[in-house]
Design a protein around this motif. Sequence first.
Motif, PDB file in Angstrom:
ATOM      1  N   ASP A   3       7.278 -22.226  -5.079  1.00 22.86           N
ATOM      2  CA  ASP A   3       8.336 -21.970  -3.773  1.00 22.86           C
ATOM      3  C   ASP A   3       7.792 -22.937  -2.748  1.00 22.86           C
ATOM      4  OD1 ASP A   3       9.075 -20.526  -1.522  1.00 22.86           O
ATOM      5  OD2 ASP A   3       7.659 -18.886  -1.936  1.00 22.86           O
ATOM      6  N   PRO A   4       8.769 -23.637  -2.277  1.00 22.87           N
ATOM      7  CA  PRO A   4       8.685 -24.739  -1.340  1.00 22.87           C
ATOM      8  C   PRO A   4       8.443 -24.259   0.104  1.00 22.87           C
ATOM      9  CG  PRO A   4      11.177 -24.353  -1.919  1.00 22.87           C
ATOM     10  CD  PRO A   4      10.423 -23.598  -2.726  1.00 22.87           C
ATOM     11  N   MET A   5       8.424 -22.895   0.187  1.00 23.18           N
ATOM     12  CA  MET A   5       8.190 -22.304   1.514  1.00 23.18           C
ATOM     13  C   MET A   5       6.721 -22.460   1.807  1.00 23.18           C
ATOM     14  SD  MET A   5       8.909 -20.811   4.258  1.00 23.18           S
ATOM     15  CE  MET A   5       7.818 -20.162   5.565  1.00 23.18           C
ATOM     16  N   SER A   6       5.989 -22.362   0.646  1.00 29.87           N
ATOM     17  CA  SER A   6       4.496 -22.446   0.749  1.00 29.87           C
ATOM     18  C   SER A   6       3.815 -23.713   0.270  1.00 29.87           C
ATOM     19  CB  SER A   6       3.853 -21.271   0.030  1.00 29.87           C
ATOM     20  OG  SER A   6       4.091 -21.517  -1.463  1.00 29.87           O
ATOM     21  N   ASP A   7       4.668 -24.581  -0.233  1.00 29.69           N
ATOM     22  CA  ASP A   7       4.194 -25.887  -0.912  1.00 29.69           C
ATOM     23  C   ASP A   7       5.110 -26.990  -0.585  1.00 29.69           C
ATOM     24  OD1 ASP A   7       3.042 -27.763  -2.076  1.00 29.69           O
ATOM     25  OD2 ASP A   7       3.209 -26.947  -4.304  1.00 29.69           O
ATOM     26  N   VAL A  33       7.003 -33.122  -1.856  1.00 24.74           N
ATOM     27  CA  VAL A  33       7.789 -33.642  -0.987  1.00 24.74           C
ATOM     28  C   VAL A  33       7.073 -34.557   0.089  1.00 24.74           C
ATOM     29  CG1 VAL A  33      10.031 -32.703  -1.278  1.00 24.74           C
ATOM     30  CG2 VAL A  33       8.600 -31.835   0.678  1.00 24.74           C
ATOM     31  N   LEU A  34       5.851 -34.168   0.331  1.00 26.65           N
ATOM     32  CA  LEU A  34       5.091 -34.809   1.363  1.00 26.65           C
ATOM     33  C   LEU A  34       3.698 -35.190   1.223  1.00 26.65           C
ATOM     34  CD1 LEU A  34       4.899 -35.181   4.490  1.00 26.65           C
ATOM     35  CD2 LEU A  34       3.927 -32.878   4.859  1.00 26.65           C
ATOM     36  N   LYS A  35       3.431 -36.320   1.169  1.00 22.87           N
ATOM     37  CA  LYS A  35       1.942 -37.025   1.287  1.00 22.87           C
ATOM     38  C   LYS A  35       1.442 -37.430   2.586  1.00 22.87           C
ATOM     39  CE  LYS A  35       2.923 -37.826  -3.427  1.00 22.87           C
ATOM     40  NZ  LYS A  35       3.389 -36.459  -3.802  1.00 22.87           N
ATOM     41  N   VAL A  36       0.032 -37.591   2.743  1.00 19.23           N
ATOM     42  CA  VAL A  36      -0.459 -37.952   3.957  1.00 19.23           C
ATOM     43  C   VAL A  36       0.243 -39.343   4.467  1.00 19.23           C
ATOM     44  CG1 VAL A  36      -2.621 -39.025   5.018  1.00 19.23           C
ATOM     45  CG2 VAL A  36      -2.794 -36.742   3.540  1.00 19.23           C
ATOM     46  N   GLU A  37       0.105 -40.100   3.680  1.00 15.71           N
ATOM     47  CA  GLU A  37       0.888 -41.743   3.890  1.00 15.71           C
ATOM     48  C   GLU A  37       2.285 -41.313   4.166  1.00 15.71           C
ATOM     49  OE1 GLU A  37       0.750 -41.074  -0.793  1.00 15.71           O
ATOM     50  OE2 GLU A  37      -0.696 -41.148   0.971  1.00 15.71           O
ATOM     51  N   ASN A  38       2.990 -40.184   4.093  1.00 20.83           N
ATOM     52  CA  ASN A  38       4.285 -40.113   4.688  1.00 20.83           C
ATOM     53  C   ASN A  38       4.252 -39.583   6.191  1.00 20.83           C
ATOM     54  OD1 ASN A  38       4.520 -40.134   1.817  1.00 20.83           O
ATOM     55  ND2 ASN A  38       6.380 -38.740   2.135  1.00 20.83           N
ATOM     56  N   ILE A  39       3.138 -39.570   6.799  1.00 15.60           N
ATOM     57  CA  ILE A  39       2.995 -39.050   8.032  1.00 15.60           C
ATOM     58  C   ILE A  39       2.480 -40.462   9.029  1.00 15.60           C
ATOM     59  CG2 ILE A  39       1.703 -37.481   9.530  1.00 15.60           C
ATOM     60  CD1 ILE A  39       1.473 -35.508   6.960  1.00 15.60           C
ATOM     61  N   ALA A  40       3.061 -40.643  10.210  1.00 21.67           N
ATOM     62  CA  ALA A  40       2.458 -41.403  11.056  1.00 21.67           C
ATOM     63  C   ALA A  40       2.607 -40.833  12.429  1.00 21.67           C
ATOM     64  CB  ALA A  40       3.733 -42.568  11.187  1.00 21.67           C
ATOM     65  N   VAL A  41       1.357 -41.089  13.196  1.00 19.42           N
ATOM     66  CA  VAL A  41       1.188 -40.641  14.500  1.00 19.42           C
ATOM     67  C   VAL A  41       1.005 -41.812  15.669  1.00 19.42           C
ATOM     68  CG1 VAL A  41       0.239 -38.345  13.674  1.00 19.42           C
ATOM     69  CG2 VAL A  41      -1.345 -40.492  14.060  1.00 19.42           C
ATOM     70  N   SER A  92      12.453 -23.773   4.980  1.00 21.78           N
ATOM     71  CA  SER A  92      11.141 -23.670   5.278  1.00 21.78           C
ATOM     72  C   SER A  92      10.501 -24.227   6.396  1.00 21.78           C
ATOM     73  CB  SER A  92      10.309 -24.492   3.942  1.00 21.78           C
ATOM     74  OG  SER A  92      10.485 -23.473   2.882  1.00 21.78           O
ATOM     75  N   ILE A  93      11.045 -25.479   6.780  1.00 12.24           N
ATOM     76  CA  ILE A  93      10.554 -26.018   8.046  1.00 12.24           C
ATOM     77  C   ILE A  93      10.884 -25.426   9.361  1.00 12.24           C
ATOM     78  CG2 ILE A  93      11.237 -27.962   9.739  1.00 12.24           C
ATOM     79  CD1 ILE A  93      11.363 -29.855   7.121  1.00 12.24           C
ATOM     80  N   ALA A  94      12.090 -24.680   9.472  1.00 13.19           N
ATOM     81  CA  ALA A  94      12.299 -23.722  10.322  1.00 13.19           C
ATOM     82  C   ALA A  94      11.420 -22.714  10.509  1.00 13.19           C
ATOM     83  CB  ALA A  94      14.050 -23.191  10.289  1.00 13.19           C
ATOM     84  N   ARG A  95      11.321 -22.057   9.419  1.00 16.65           N
ATOM     85  CA  ARG A  95      10.251 -20.845   9.241  1.00 16.65           C
ATOM     86  C   ARG A  95       9.047 -21.201   9.773  1.00 16.65           C
ATOM     87  NH1 ARG A  95      11.855 -17.692   3.624  1.00 16.65           N
ATOM     88  NH2 ARG A  95      14.029 -17.617   4.127  1.00 16.65           N
ATOM     89  N   PHE A 105      -0.848 -33.084   7.733  1.00 16.44           N
ATOM     90  CA  PHE A 105      -0.683 -32.813   6.400  1.00 16.44           C
ATOM     91  C   PHE A 105      -1.219 -31.425   6.026  1.00 16.44           C
ATOM     92  CE2 PHE A 105      -2.191 -32.939   2.094  1.00 16.44           C
ATOM     93  CZ  PHE A 105      -0.857 -33.159   1.425  1.00 16.44           C
ATOM     94  N   LYS A 106      -2.368 -30.873   6.611  1.00 11.89           N
ATOM     95  CA  LYS A 106      -3.029 -29.740   6.485  1.00 11.89           C
ATOM     96  C   LYS A 106      -2.223 -28.590   6.929  1.00 11.89           C
ATOM     97  CE  LYS A 106      -7.749 -31.487   5.935  1.00 11.89           C
ATOM     98  NZ  LYS A 106      -8.871 -31.328   6.522  1.00 11.89           N
ATOM     99  N   LEU A 107      -1.352 -28.930   7.779  1.00 19.42           N
ATOM    100  CA  LEU A 107      -0.567 -27.548   8.309  1.00 19.42           C
ATOM    101  C   LEU A 107       0.655 -27.419   7.531  1.00 19.42           C
ATOM    102  CD1 LEU A 107      -0.235 -28.671  12.202  1.00 19.42           C
ATOM    103  CD2 LEU A 107      -1.310 -26.849  11.296  1.00 19.42           C
ATOM    104  N   PHE A 108       1.134 -28.570   6.612  1.00 21.45           N
ATOM    105  CA  PHE A 108       2.341 -28.321   5.809  1.00 21.45           C
ATOM    106  C   PHE A 108       1.684 -27.935   4.432  1.00 21.45           C
ATOM    107  CE2 PHE A 108       4.018 -30.194   9.310  1.00 21.45           C
ATOM    108  CZ  PHE A 108       5.473 -29.783   9.372  1.00 21.45           C
ATOM    109  N   VAL A 109       0.864 -28.470   4.131  1.00 22.98           N
ATOM    110  CA  VAL A 109       0.256 -28.450   2.676  1.00 22.98           C
ATOM    111  C   VAL A 109      -1.046 -27.658   2.624  1.00 22.98           C
ATOM    112  CG1 VAL A 109      -0.279 -29.640   0.414  1.00 22.98           C
ATOM    113  CG2 VAL A 109       1.648 -30.463   2.017  1.00 22.98           C
ATOM    114  N   LYS A 110      -0.975 -26.458   2.059  1.00 21.86           N
ATOM    115  CA  LYS A 110      -2.330 -25.768   2.088  1.00 21.86           C
ATOM    116  C   LYS A 110      -3.004 -25.443   0.715  1.00 21.86           C
ATOM    117  CE  LYS A 110      -0.674 -23.349   5.790  1.00 21.86           C
ATOM    118  NZ  LYS A 110      -0.213 -22.325   6.698  1.00 21.86           N
TER     119      LYS A 110
END
Length: 182
Positions: free
Chosen positions: A33-37, A41-49, A153-156, A177-182
């Motif tokens: 279920d992509p709503m919870s996982d 599609v997302l990995k830590v290396e896909n995130i830039a701050v 899922s992003i909107a939710r 990452f931890k906010l999106f992948v639990k």
Amino acid sequence: MSFWQKIGDFLSPSGGSQSIKTNDQNVTGPQKDPMSDFSQVLKVENIAVDVEVKSREELLKYLSKFAQTIDNGIDAEAIYGKYLVRENDAATDLGDQIAVPHAQDKSVEQLMMLIVKLKQPIIWDKDKQVQIVLSLVIPDPEKNYQHVPYLSSIARLLLKKGFLHALNRSRTSEEVFKLFVK
């Protein structure tokens, strides 16, 4: 009625939660279920701050090159062009300094999500500022419109109490990452 209330009503017209299943071949791994996982599609290396850009176009160029660094088969120029076309059709800012640009191209083999937190907000569209960008890079063709449940899922998540505050407070790719992948 606010934009977020309308989105909430659209996503849950009966007030209950929905489970969205996937059977898309563009997403590898077990189908969840992509709503919870978002891990498909997302990995830590896909995130830039703390990214520094001065304009929406510069950010879209950054996203295109960022996608290419993750998957060197991606045509960064084609993706950049698709981002521009999408933004010219309809701006993807959601308010609350969040934008969700997305691009679809034949050079993309697997659906991926990119997250960029900017060091300083930029003007996105008609004086609206954006500081956080959640982007989907989508294969073309794409089976079953797989990106649509992820956009939902992003909107939710953005409607979930405390999520936006936690996203704004996060300072590292790992925290995001931890906010999106639990």
